[in-house]
Design a protein around this motif. Structure first.
Motif, PDB file in Angstrom:
ATOM      1  N   ILE A  93       0.855  -1.181   0.000  1.00  0.00           N
ATOM      2  CA  ILE A  93       0.000   0.000   0.000  1.00  0.00           C
ATOM      3  C   ILE A  93       0.892   1.233   0.000  1.00  0.00           C
ATOM      4  O   ILE A  93       1.793   1.352   0.820  1.00  0.00           O
ATOM      5  N   VAL A  94       0.613   2.163  -0.933  1.00  0.00           N
ATOM      6  CA  VAL A  94       1.388   3.406  -0.974  1.00  0.00           C
ATOM      7  C   VAL A  94       0.510   4.635  -0.743  1.00  0.00           C
ATOM      8  O   VAL A  94       1.031   5.719  -0.502  1.00  0.00           O
ATOM      9  N   SER A  95      -0.807   4.454  -0.814  1.00  0.00           N
ATOM     10  CA  SER A  95      -1.709   5.582  -0.570  1.00  0.00           C
ATOM     11  C   SER A  95      -3.068   5.041  -0.138  1.00  0.00           C
ATOM     12  O   SER A  95      -3.500   3.984  -0.618  1.00  0.00           O
ATOM     13  N   VAL A  96      -3.726   5.779   0.762  1.00  0.00           N
ATOM     14  CA  VAL A  96      -5.017   5.354   1.306  1.00  0.00           C
ATOM     15  C   VAL A  96      -5.925   6.564   1.498  1.00  0.00           C
ATOM     16  O   VAL A  96      -5.479   7.622   1.945  1.00  0.00           O
ATOM     17  N   ALA A  97      -7.185   6.372   1.172  1.00  0.00           N
ATOM     18  CA  ALA A  97      -8.264   7.257   1.619  1.00  0.00           C
ATOM     19  C   ALA A  97      -9.224   6.323   2.355  1.00  0.00           C
ATOM     20  O   ALA A  97      -9.719   5.352   1.762  1.00  0.00           O
ATOM     21  N   ALA A  98      -9.445   6.571   3.632  1.00  0.00           N
ATOM     22  CA  ALA A  98     -10.265   5.677   4.442  1.00  0.00           C
ATOM     23  C   ALA A  98     -11.243   6.473   5.282  1.00  0.00           C
ATOM     24  O   ALA A  98     -10.929   7.562   5.753  1.00  0.00           O
ATOM     25  N   GLY A  99     -12.409   5.906   5.441  1.00  0.00           N
ATOM     26  CA  GLY A  99     -13.418   6.556   6.257  1.00  0.00           C
ATOM     27  C   GLY A  99     -14.638   5.670   6.386  1.00  0.00           C
ATOM     28  O   GLY A  99     -14.567   4.457   6.180  1.00  0.00           O
ATOM     29  N   TYR A 100     -15.758   6.301   6.656  1.00  0.00           N
ATOM     30  CA  TYR A 100     -16.943   5.538   7.012  1.00  0.00           C
ATOM     31  C   TYR A 100     -18.135   5.986   6.173  1.00  0.00           C
ATOM     32  O   TYR A 100     -18.441   7.171   6.107  1.00  0.00           O
ATOM     33  N   THR A 101     -18.773   4.998   5.545  1.00  0.00           N
ATOM     34  CA  THR A 101     -19.945   5.259   4.711  1.00  0.00           C
ATOM     35  C   THR A 101     -21.145   4.429   5.162  1.00  0.00           C
ATOM     36  O   THR A 101     -22.182   4.456   4.535  1.00  0.00           O
ATOM     37  N   GLU A 102     -20.971   3.684   6.242  1.00  0.00           N
ATOM     38  CA  GLU A 102     -22.055   2.888   6.815  1.00  0.00           C
ATOM     39  C   GLU A 102     -22.215   3.285   8.276  1.00  0.00           C
ATOM     40  O   GLU A 102     -21.264   3.731   8.918  1.00  0.00           O
ATOM     41  N   ASN A 103     -23.419   3.089   8.804  1.00  0.00           N
ATOM     42  CA  ASN A 103     -23.698   3.432  10.203  1.00  0.00           C
ATOM     43  C   ASN A 103     -23.264   4.860  10.512  1.00  0.00           C
ATOM     44  O   ASN A 103     -22.586   5.125  11.498  1.00  0.00           O
ATOM     45  N   VAL A 104     -23.651   5.763   9.644  1.00  0.00           N
ATOM     46  CA  VAL A 104     -23.220   7.152   9.757  1.00  0.00           C
ATOM     47  C   VAL A 104     -24.249   7.982  10.518  1.00  0.00           C
ATOM     48  O   VAL A 104     -25.386   7.562  10.708  1.00  0.00           O
ATOM     49  N   ILE A 105     -23.832   9.147  10.941  1.00  0.00           N
ATOM     50  CA  ILE A 105     -24.710  10.066  11.668  1.00  0.00           C
ATOM     51  C   ILE A 105     -25.272  11.077  10.683  1.00  0.00           C
ATOM     52  O   ILE A 105     -24.525  11.665   9.893  1.00  0.00           O
ATOM     53  N   GLU A 106     -26.585  11.279  10.739  1.00  0.00           N
ATOM     54  CA  GLU A 106     -27.287  12.258   9.896  1.00  0.00           C
ATOM     55  C   GLU A 106     -26.978  12.081   8.412  1.00  0.00           C
ATOM     56  O   GLU A 106     -26.896  13.057   7.657  1.00  0.00           O
ATOM     57  N   ASN A 107     -26.781  10.830   7.992  1.00  0.00           N
ATOM     58  CA  ASN A 107     -26.562  10.474   6.589  1.00  0.00           C
ATOM     59  C   ASN A 107     -25.350  11.167   5.970  1.00  0.00           C
ATOM     60  O   ASN A 107     -25.318  11.484   4.792  1.00  0.00           O
TER      61      ASN A 107
END
Length: 151
Positions: free
Chosen positions: A54-68
């Motif tokens: 892995i040389v680059s990452v964009a990570a976050g959350y798209t499930e179980n989110v607050i206020e969509n």
């Protein structure tokens, strides 16, 4: 969209490699092994792999989110791979995943002095977002709205 072609171990190796590239090292905020597990198990991961790593990452959350609203928690590129457009490409992939999940928006925090990152986010359509009870008042809070819908 969870990247299925990477392991928790690969994520942890990447986190250790980019740890000190953040204004406050990730390891000062949390245990990197625990964070790698959390990303592996729960995050939407967009990764660039070169030569089997892995040389680059964009990570976050798209499930179980607050206020969509999704949350982009980390964007990083390893030394020697910066300036190739990987971060921009991966943030776009993350936004696509959030759009596919029918979210209204994606937000993130950036250090205001990281002008290259802030400029990239703004060019992608993120705008400053001010909250009355901002949990991280020293950081720049940005939001990207889908479908021109502002809440």
């Amino acid at each position: 969209m969870k990247e299925k072609n990477v392991s928790k171990e690969q994520i942890e190796l990447f986190l250790r490699e980019v740890d000190t590239s953040f204004p406050t090292p990730l390891s000062m905020k949390q245990n990197l092994s625990d964070y790698a597990w959390k990303l592996f198990e729960k995050a939407t991961l967009c990764v660039e792999i070169q030569d089997g790593r892995i040389v680059s990452v964009a990570a976050g959350y798209t499930e179980n989110v607050i206020e969509n609203r999704g949350y982009l928690s980390m964007v990083a590129t390893a030394d020697g791979y910066q300036g190739r457009g990987y971060a921009k490409k991966l943030v776009k992939q993350f936004l696509e995943a959030a759009s596919d999940a029918q979210l209204d928006a994606v937000h993130l925090y950036a250090v205001s002095t990281n002008t290259k990152a802030v400029s990239m986010y703004e060019k992608l359509g993120f705008e400053e977002w001010k909250l009355s009870d901002e949990p991280r008042p020293d950081d720049l809070h940005l939001i990207y709205y889908f479908r021109n819908k502002k809440n």
